[in-house]
Scaffold this motif. Structure first.
Motif, PDB file in Angstrom:
ATOM      1  N   ASN A   1     -12.125   9.473  -1.827  1.00  0.00           N
ATOM      2  CA  ASN A   1     -12.293   8.036  -2.019  1.00  0.00           C
ATOM      3  C   ASN A   1     -10.951   7.310  -1.887  1.00  0.00           C
ATOM      4  OD1 ASN A   1     -14.459   6.042  -2.894  1.00  0.00           O
ATOM      5  ND2 ASN A   1     -12.795   5.524  -4.286  1.00  0.00           N
ATOM      6  N   GLY A   2      -9.880   7.942  -2.363  1.00  0.00           N
ATOM      7  CA  GLY A   2      -8.557   7.358  -2.206  1.00  0.00           C
ATOM      8  C   GLY A   2      -8.139   7.264  -0.746  1.00  0.00           C
ATOM      9  N   LEU A   3      -8.441   8.299   0.043  1.00  0.00           N
ATOM     10  CA  LEU A   3      -8.129   8.280   1.472  1.00  0.00           C
ATOM     11  C   LEU A   3      -8.901   7.175   2.181  1.00  0.00           C
ATOM     12  CD1 LEU A   3      -8.099  12.093   2.378  1.00  0.00           C
ATOM     13  CD2 LEU A   3      -6.134  10.593   2.028  1.00  0.00           C
ATOM     14  N   PHE A   4     -10.184   7.071   1.872  1.00  0.00           N
ATOM     15  CA  PHE A   4     -11.014   6.056   2.522  1.00  0.00           C
ATOM     16  C   PHE A   4     -10.560   4.656   2.117  1.00  0.00           C
ATOM     17  CE2 PHE A   4     -14.872   3.555   3.295  1.00  0.00           C
ATOM     18  CZ  PHE A   4     -15.204   4.007   4.559  1.00  0.00           C
ATOM     19  N   ILE A  54      -1.783   2.784 -12.524  1.00  0.00           N
ATOM     20  CA  ILE A  54      -2.402   1.667 -11.819  1.00  0.00           C
ATOM     21  C   ILE A  54      -2.540   0.435 -12.704  1.00  0.00           C
ATOM     22  CG2 ILE A  54      -3.615   3.104 -10.146  1.00  0.00           C
ATOM     23  CD1 ILE A  54      -6.090   2.938 -11.836  1.00  0.00           C
ATOM     24  N   ASP A  55      -2.433   0.589 -14.031  1.00  0.00           N
ATOM     25  CA  ASP A  55      -2.435  -0.582 -14.924  1.00  0.00           C
ATOM     26  C   ASP A  55      -1.353  -1.572 -14.509  1.00  0.00           C
ATOM     27  OD1 ASP A  55      -3.928   1.392 -16.126  1.00  0.00           O
ATOM     28  OD2 ASP A  55      -3.272   0.909 -18.158  1.00  0.00           O
ATOM     29  N   MET A  56      -0.205  -1.045 -14.076  1.00  0.00           N
ATOM     30  CA  MET A  56       0.925  -1.904 -13.756  1.00  0.00           C
ATOM     31  C   MET A  56       0.632  -2.834 -12.586  1.00  0.00           C
ATOM     32  SD  MET A  56       3.109  -1.100 -16.044  1.00  0.00           S
ATOM     33  CE  MET A  56       1.780  -0.697 -17.183  1.00  0.00           C
ATOM     34  N   LEU A  82       0.823  -1.214   0.000  1.00  0.00           N
ATOM     35  CA  LEU A  82       0.000   0.000   0.000  1.00  0.00           C
ATOM     36  C   LEU A  82       0.857   1.265   0.000  1.00  0.00           C
ATOM     37  CD1 LEU A  82      -2.730   1.425   0.092  1.00  0.00           C
ATOM     38  CD2 LEU A  82      -2.699   1.162   2.591  1.00  0.00           C
ATOM     39  N   PRO A  83       1.826   1.407   0.909  1.00  0.00           N
ATOM     40  CA  PRO A  83       2.665   2.620   0.838  1.00  0.00           C
ATOM     41  C   PRO A  83       3.484   2.703  -0.441  1.00  0.00           C
ATOM     42  CG  PRO A  83       3.514   1.087   2.478  1.00  0.00           C
ATOM     43  CD  PRO A  83       2.155   0.598   2.099  1.00  0.00           C
ATOM     44  N   ILE A  84       3.831   1.548  -1.020  1.00  0.00           N
ATOM     45  CA  ILE A  84       4.572   1.578  -2.284  1.00  0.00           C
ATOM     46  C   ILE A  84       3.674   2.073  -3.405  1.00  0.00           C
ATOM     47  CG2 ILE A  84       5.719   0.149  -4.019  1.00  0.00           C
ATOM     48  CD1 ILE A  84       6.775  -1.575  -1.722  1.00  0.00           C
ATOM     49  N   TYR A  85       2.450   1.520  -3.473  1.00  0.00           N
ATOM     50  CA  TYR A  85       1.506   1.980  -4.490  1.00  0.00           C
ATOM     51  C   TYR A  85       1.259   3.485  -4.365  1.00  0.00           C
ATOM     52  CZ  TYR A  85       0.238  -2.955  -5.299  1.00  0.00           C
ATOM     53  OH  TYR A  85       0.244  -4.291  -5.600  1.00  0.00           O
ATOM     54  N   THR A  86       1.013   3.929  -3.129  1.00  0.00           N
ATOM     55  CA  THR A  86       0.669   5.337  -2.923  1.00  0.00           C
ATOM     56  C   THR A  86       1.868   6.260  -3.094  1.00  0.00           C
ATOM     57  OG1 THR A  86       0.919   5.002  -0.520  1.00  0.00           O
ATOM     58  CG2 THR A  86      -1.302   4.851  -1.445  1.00  0.00           C
ATOM     59  N   SER A  87       3.078   5.699  -3.094  1.00  0.00           N
ATOM     60  CA  SER A  87       4.240   6.540  -3.391  1.00  0.00           C
ATOM     61  C   SER A  87       4.381   6.786  -4.893  1.00  0.00           C
ATOM     62  CB  SER A  87       5.520   5.883  -2.850  1.00  0.00           C
ATOM     63  OG  SER A  87       5.821   4.694  -3.569  1.00  0.00           O
ATOM     64  N   PHE A  88       3.767   5.909  -5.700  1.00  0.00           N
ATOM     65  CA  PHE A  88       3.789   6.074  -7.154  1.00  0.00           C
ATOM     66  C   PHE A  88       2.585   6.858  -7.664  1.00  0.00           C
ATOM     67  CE2 PHE A  88       6.625   2.330  -6.883  1.00  0.00           C
ATOM     68  CZ  PHE A  88       7.668   2.769  -7.688  1.00  0.00           C
ATOM     69  N   VAL A  89       1.430   6.702  -6.992  1.00  0.00           N
ATOM     70  CA  VAL A  89       0.200   7.363  -7.453  1.00  0.00           C
ATOM     71  C   VAL A  89      -0.384   8.208  -6.330  1.00  0.00           C
ATOM     72  CG1 VAL A  89      -0.288   5.498  -9.086  1.00  0.00           C
ATOM     73  CG2 VAL A  89      -1.297   5.424  -6.799  1.00  0.00           C
ATOM     74  N   GLY A  90      -1.113   9.252  -6.702  1.00  0.00           N
ATOM     75  CA  GLY A  90      -1.745  10.122  -5.725  1.00  0.00           C
ATOM     76  C   GLY A  90      -3.090   9.590  -5.268  1.00  0.00           C
ATOM     77  N   SER A  91      -3.754  10.353  -4.394  1.00  0.00           N
ATOM     78  CA  SER A  91      -5.023   9.899  -3.824  1.00  0.00           C
ATOM     79  C   SER A  91      -6.119   9.775  -4.878  1.00  0.00           C
ATOM     80  CB  SER A  91      -5.469  10.841  -2.704  1.00  0.00           C
ATOM     81  OG  SER A  91      -5.568  12.173  -3.174  1.00  0.00           O
ATOM     82  N   SER A  92      -6.129  10.656  -5.874  1.00  0.00           N
ATOM     83  CA  SER A  92      -7.150  10.565  -6.926  1.00  0.00           C
ATOM     84  C   SER A  92      -6.977   9.295  -7.758  1.00  0.00           C
ATOM     85  CB  SER A  92      -7.091  11.795  -7.837  1.00  0.00           C
ATOM     86  OG  SER A  92      -7.426  12.963  -7.133  1.00  0.00           O
ATOM     87  N   GLU A  93      -5.725   9.008  -8.151  1.00  0.00           N
ATOM     88  CA  GLU A  93      -5.468   7.785  -8.922  1.00  0.00           C
ATOM     89  C   GLU A  93      -5.774   6.547  -8.093  1.00  0.00           C
ATOM     90  OE1 GLU A  93      -3.407  10.278  -8.585  1.00  0.00           O
ATOM     91  OE2 GLU A  93      -3.130  11.104 -10.592  1.00  0.00           O
TER      92      GLU A  93
END
Length: 479
Positions: free
Chosen positions: A250-253, A178-180, A30-41
């Motif tokens: 929605n990304g935060l939740f 997020i495709d990746m 989760l922290p890895i994903y969120t380091s690549f993409v922002g809350s909207s993505e």
């Protein structure tokens, strides 16, 4: 009884260790994903995942519970593999049909799910993952029913580890999209399918057995509305949040919900072992006493886990989530974790309904809970934002758990100490609320959390001691 509890405990421990590994991998990713993409993505990713979770219920269509029942019926012992094969074909065909629909309706699905065009490719990749996982799950379910625990644990942990590795590498090397993440899941599932390929010949069939499918669907179909209700309670809020608050909220939740599943480190192993275990001992003379003991032990462990979450999650969340954009999400995790535990606990205390094959009340009560959830989301999200969504989930699961327990007791009475369980629940809630107030909503010293912890241990520990003494007294009286 002791030998039966040891067997259940041994399987639960192995499954728990498996799920600790897989959930820890998920938490690390989760922290890895969120380091690549922002809350909207990440909000888009979470909406797609919410949709695939719904479709997973439709693919299963109650056949998990149906297969668990018929597999352990003595009169079906010679044909139990036929039941497995029909379930495999059923799930495969539904999942394949969904993949075809995702390619036909992709642009429309993108707008409907995310409110934006251009995300159909992500949806198609997610549906392909569904198809692959549908095949893997049936084989692992067979291993679980045969109590081949290691054959379940190893592929499951290996797949999650490969998902983490491949997703990270694809995000790092190819594109920060997020495709990746879904490409990583496809590659990992493909490796596991190749590994299990020798088993597929035992499960593959090209035609349905009408008699078997009728039995499976008659048993399982009443559970489908309950499954849809689960989704409405746990996932439909994403669409309300997206409508009222936007993709960023929605990304935060979604991030908070991911961390809230830390409670499944304690529950998922028990959940996987409980159904085959409970069905295998249902005809034993002391079955009800065993069930009552399990009710109390699991509840006590769950409350202890929730206290741990409330105490340590704020520090863990900020430490591992390097993207500060997500830090406000941590305050919702304890309440969401309570909802996650209640959603698990109903499976334990509804054993009587499954034994008596009266599964319809589960669908009815979760249907009511889903309606409550929708109403609460509409009312509470505009008023309290993400707190409203978290409250809607927990209240709905709480209603369903209580209602199903009452009905199960009427159908198949288990001598559980209901009053003491209620007392433990109330004192646990007070303790959790006090811990979260000290850590998240005040400037008080963090050492003051020792006070609610002491209150929790004294009250809940005292109840467990009285129950243990009573159990020893009852055992002595029967000798």
């Amino acid at each position: 009884m002791l030998n039966q509890l040891k067997r259940f405990g041994g399987d639960s421990l192995l499954y728990a260790l498996m799920n600790v590994g897989t959930k820890l991998i998920a938490f690390l990713m989760l922290p890895i994903y969120t380091s690549f993409v922002g809350s909207s993505e990440y909000g888009i990713f979470d909406l797609v995942e919410s949709t695939t979770n719904l479709l997973t219920f439709l693919i299963i269509f109650g056949t998990d519970s149906a297969l668990a029942y018929f597999y352990f019926e003595k009169k079906h012992a010679e044909r139990k593999m036929d039941y497995v094969r029909n379930v495999f074909l059923f799930r495969f065909l539904i999942a394949l049909g969904l993949v075809v629909l995702s390619f036909i309706l992709g642009p429309w699905l993108s707008v409907w799910l995310t409110g934006e065009p251009g995300h159909e490719y992500v949806i198609q990749l997610a549906f392909i993952v569904l198809l692959m996982e549908a095949m893997i799950t049936v084989i692992l379910t067979f291993f679980r029913f045969e109590f081949l625990t290691l054959k379940v644990v190893i592929p499951t942990v290996a797949r999650l580890a490969m998902v983490a590795v491949f997703s990270y590498l694809f995000l790092l090397i190819f594109a920060q999209e997020i495709d990746m993440i879904f490409y990583g899941r496809i590659v990992a599932a493909g490796v596991i399918i190749l590994f299990l390929l020798p088993q597929f010949k035992n499960f593959f069939t090209i035609r349905f057995d009408k008699t078997i499918m009728k039995e499976l669907l008659i048993y399982g179909a009443p559970l489908v509305p309950a499954s849809l209700s689960f989704w409405l309670i746990a996932q439909a809020n994403r669409f309300f949040i997206n409508g009222f608050e936007g993709l960023e909220a929605n990304g935060l939740f979604g991030a908070a919900m991911k961390f809230a599943t830390v409670i499944t480190l304690l529950t998922s192993g028990v959940q996987m072992a409980w159904r085959p275990y409970s069905m295998s001992i249902k005809d034993k003379p002391n079955a009800k006493s065993i069930f009552a003991s399990v009710y109390v032990l699991i509840f006590a462990i769950g409350m202890f886990g929730l206290m741990g979450i409330a105490t340590f999650i704020p520090f863990i969340f900020e430490a591992v989530m390097t993207n500060e954009e997500f830090h406000p999400a941590s305050v919702y995790i304890p309440l969401l974790s309570l909802g996650a535990f209640l959603n698990f606990y109903y499976l334990i205390i509804s054993v009587g309904l499954f034994i008596k094959k009266e599964t319809k009340p589960i669908s009815i009560q979760f249907g009511i809970a889903a309606a409550i959830s929708i109403i609460l989301n509409i009312i509470l999200i505009p008023l309290y934002s993400l707190w409203g969504a978290a409250m809607a989930i927990t209240i709905s699961y709480g209603y369903a758990t209580v209602a199903i327990f009452i009905r199960s007791q009427k159908t198949y009475h288990v001598p559980a100490p209901v009053g003491k369980l209620i007392f433990m629940f109330i004192t646990s809630l007070l303790s959790i609320a006090a811990v979260q107030y000290i850590l998240d909503f005040s400037n008080l010293s963090i050492w003051l959390v020792l006070i609610p912890w002491a209150f929790f241990l004294l009250t809940n520990g005292g109840i467990l001691l009285t129950l243990r003494k009573r159990g020893k007294t009852d055992a002595g009286d029967t000798q």
